[in-house]
Scaffold this active site. Structure first.
Site, PDB file in Angstrom:
ATOM      1  N   CYS A  28      -5.303 -12.630  -3.352  1.00 36.41           N
ATOM      2  CA  CYS A  28      -6.658 -12.295  -3.297  1.00 36.41           C
ATOM      3  C   CYS A  28      -7.163 -10.952  -3.851  1.00 36.41           C
ATOM      4  CB  CYS A  28      -7.130 -12.351  -1.757  1.00 36.41           C
ATOM      5  SG  CYS A  28      -6.369 -10.887  -0.743  1.00 36.41           S
TER       6      CYS A  28
ATOM      7  N   ASN B 258      12.564   0.386  15.030  1.00 35.41           N
ATOM      8  CA  ASN B 258      12.735   0.982  13.800  1.00 35.41           C
ATOM      9  C   ASN B 258      12.374  -0.064  12.711  1.00 35.41           C
ATOM     10  OD1 ASN B 258      13.962   3.174  15.119  1.00 35.41           O
ATOM     11  ND2 ASN B 258      15.600   2.805  14.774  1.00 35.41           N
TER      12      ASN B 258
ATOM     13  N   ALA C 237      23.881   9.340  19.620  1.00 36.62           N
ATOM     14  CA  ALA C 237      24.405   8.038  19.836  1.00 36.62           C
ATOM     15  C   ALA C 237      25.529   7.728  18.913  1.00 36.62           C
ATOM     16  CB  ALA C 237      23.294   7.185  19.140  1.00 36.62           C
TER      17      ALA C 237
ATOM     18  N   ASP D 277      13.603   0.706   9.506  1.00 36.74           N
ATOM     19  CA  ASP D 277      14.615   0.473   8.701  1.00 36.74           C
ATOM     20  C   ASP D 277      15.504  -0.753   8.880  1.00 36.74           C
ATOM     21  OD1 ASP D 277      16.997   1.056  10.448  1.00 36.74           O
ATOM     22  OD2 ASP D 277      16.314   3.048  10.845  1.00 36.74           O
TER      23      ASP D 277
ATOM     24  N   CYS E  12      -2.677  -7.780  -4.218  1.00 32.07           N
ATOM     25  CA  CYS E  12      -2.269  -8.624  -3.898  1.00 32.07           C
ATOM     26  C   CYS E  12      -2.557 -10.038  -5.038  1.00 32.07           C
ATOM     27  CB  CYS E  12      -3.017  -9.415  -2.715  1.00 32.07           C
ATOM     28  SG  CYS E  12      -2.726 -10.907  -2.120  1.00 32.07           S
TER      29      CYS E  12
ATOM     30  N   SER F  24      12.291   7.740  22.871  1.00 29.06           N
ATOM     31  CA  SER F  24      11.446   8.400  23.630  1.00 29.06           C
ATOM     32  C   SER F  24      10.743   7.651  24.881  1.00 29.06           C
ATOM     33  CB  SER F  24      10.580   9.312  23.252  1.00 29.06           C
ATOM     34  OG  SER F  24       9.613   8.679  22.409  1.00 29.06           O
TER      35      SER F  24
ATOM     36  N   HIS G 122       8.356  -3.362  15.554  1.00 29.30           N
ATOM     37  CA  HIS G 122       7.370  -2.449  14.826  1.00 29.30           C
ATOM     38  C   HIS G 122       7.389  -2.939  13.179  1.00 29.30           C
ATOM     39  CE1 HIS G 122       7.127   0.413  18.314  1.00 29.30           C
ATOM     40  NE2 HIS G 122       6.437  -0.578  18.365  1.00 29.30           N
TER      41      HIS G 122
END
Ligand code: BJW
Ligand code: ZN
Length: 261
Positions: free
Chosen positions: A163, A108, A244, A110, A160, A202, A125
């Site tokens: 750059c 996740n 969960a 978050d 940025c 999954s 991730h």
């Protein structure tokens, strides 16, 4: 059948968990679903049911339309900021009171595990609040919450400081490598664990989906928590079919009771 209540905790499981030295908790979008954050692959409410991942979650998509992609992720950053950890996040954090070492490996983006008190948390991730430059990778600090129009319109990404390149969301898109060192560190923990929970995923996205398989291979007790069937069902002996936020507090309490005996 009411999927919330269809699980039962196998009688031998609390003892196995109570004697574990190291627990790895591997999580996916389903662990945050009860906090109001969309999963990806739910047929009706999943993000990929409503949006095309090829247009939003690849480096090519960002290059083709940076404002579309940045605006979409800003809306998701807002929904995460507004969300609160749920009973599953809290129960996972509380397992650290019962088992000497607990490591969370999450897919996740978050920060709900951290806000519930878990640590360490490895983000395979990335994290949506850790943006960086698309060109030179310099970290970018969001100046504040997303603008109220996020989700209703395209928003140009900031530039940025170093750059001038576009700032991109701090997530791992399809076709990209996992963050430096995180995958190696995750594998090291899995190869060293004696119990692993696979919660709310999954288990179709690689290389993350290898994690429960690797734990099985090393002989760990692997417990899956998910209201729906997954790719892993046939390979696991402990499948707790339920939400969960219901199953994790019950499992925590069962291990607590065993330790009190
Ligand atoms: C509940 C619940 C409740 C609901 N309680 N449960 C091998 C074979 C085939 C393809 C590949 C392969 N190797 C690599 C690939 C390509 C690709 C891939 O895997 N594609 C497949 C989809 C076919 N992988 C990659 O490109 C990866 N990069 C890569 O491999 O680089 C090379 C490399 C190799 C080795 C080492 C290092 C590098 C990168 C993948 C990046 C994935 N990115 C996304 C988007 C992130 C940004 C964003 O947020 O937008 O990550 S895709 C999306 O899927 C997101 C998630 O983290 C990920 C996993 O999804 P998750 O969490 O499982 O969610 P869902 O929705 O699928 O499932 C939710 C579950 O919850 C369901 O089961 C529900 O039932 C359940 N649930 N309510 C409990 N209350
Ligand atoms: Zn830059």
């Amino acid at each position: 059948m009411n999927q919330d209540t269809s699980f039962s905790i196998p009688p031998t499981l609390p003892a196995k968990l109570a004697s574990a030295r190291k627990l790895v908790v591997f999580t996916g979008a389903g662990v945050s679903a009860e906090s109001g954050i969309s999963t990806f692959r739910d047929k009706n409410t999943g993000l990929w049911a409503r949006f095309d991942p090829q247009q939003l979650a690849t480096p090519e998509a960002f290059e083709a339309n940076p404002s579309l992609v940045w605006g979409w992720y800003e809306a998701r950053r807002r929904s995460i900021m507004e969300a609160q950890p749920n009973p599953a996040h809290r129960a996972i954090a509380e397992f650290a009171e019962l088992i000497p070492e607990v490591v969370v490996i999450t897919q996740n983006v978050d920060d709900l595990h951290e806000r519930a008190g878990s640590g360490p948390v490895l983000h395979l991730h990335g994290r949506l609040d850790q943006a960086r430059c698309f060109q030179c990778s310099r970290p970018y600090q969001h100046p504040g919450p997303p603008s109220p129009e996020a989700g209703t319109t395209e928003i140009a990404p900031p530039a940025c400081d170093a750059c001038g390149g576009y700032i991109r969301p701090g997530v791992v898109w399809f076709g990209e490598s996992l963050p430096d060192g995180i995958w190696t560190e995750a594998i090291r923990h899995v190869q060293d664990c004696d119990a692993l929970f696979s919660i709310g995923t999954s288990a179709v996205v690689y290389p993350a989906a290898q994690i429960p398989i690797l734990a099985l291979g090393r002989g760990a007790t692997v417990v899956q928590v998910n209201p729906e069937p997954t790719e892993l069902d046939d390979r696991l002996s402990h499948n707790l079919h339920g939400k969960a936020g219901v199953v994790l507090p019950a499992l925590l309490e069962a291990v607590r009771q065993h330790q009190r005996q």
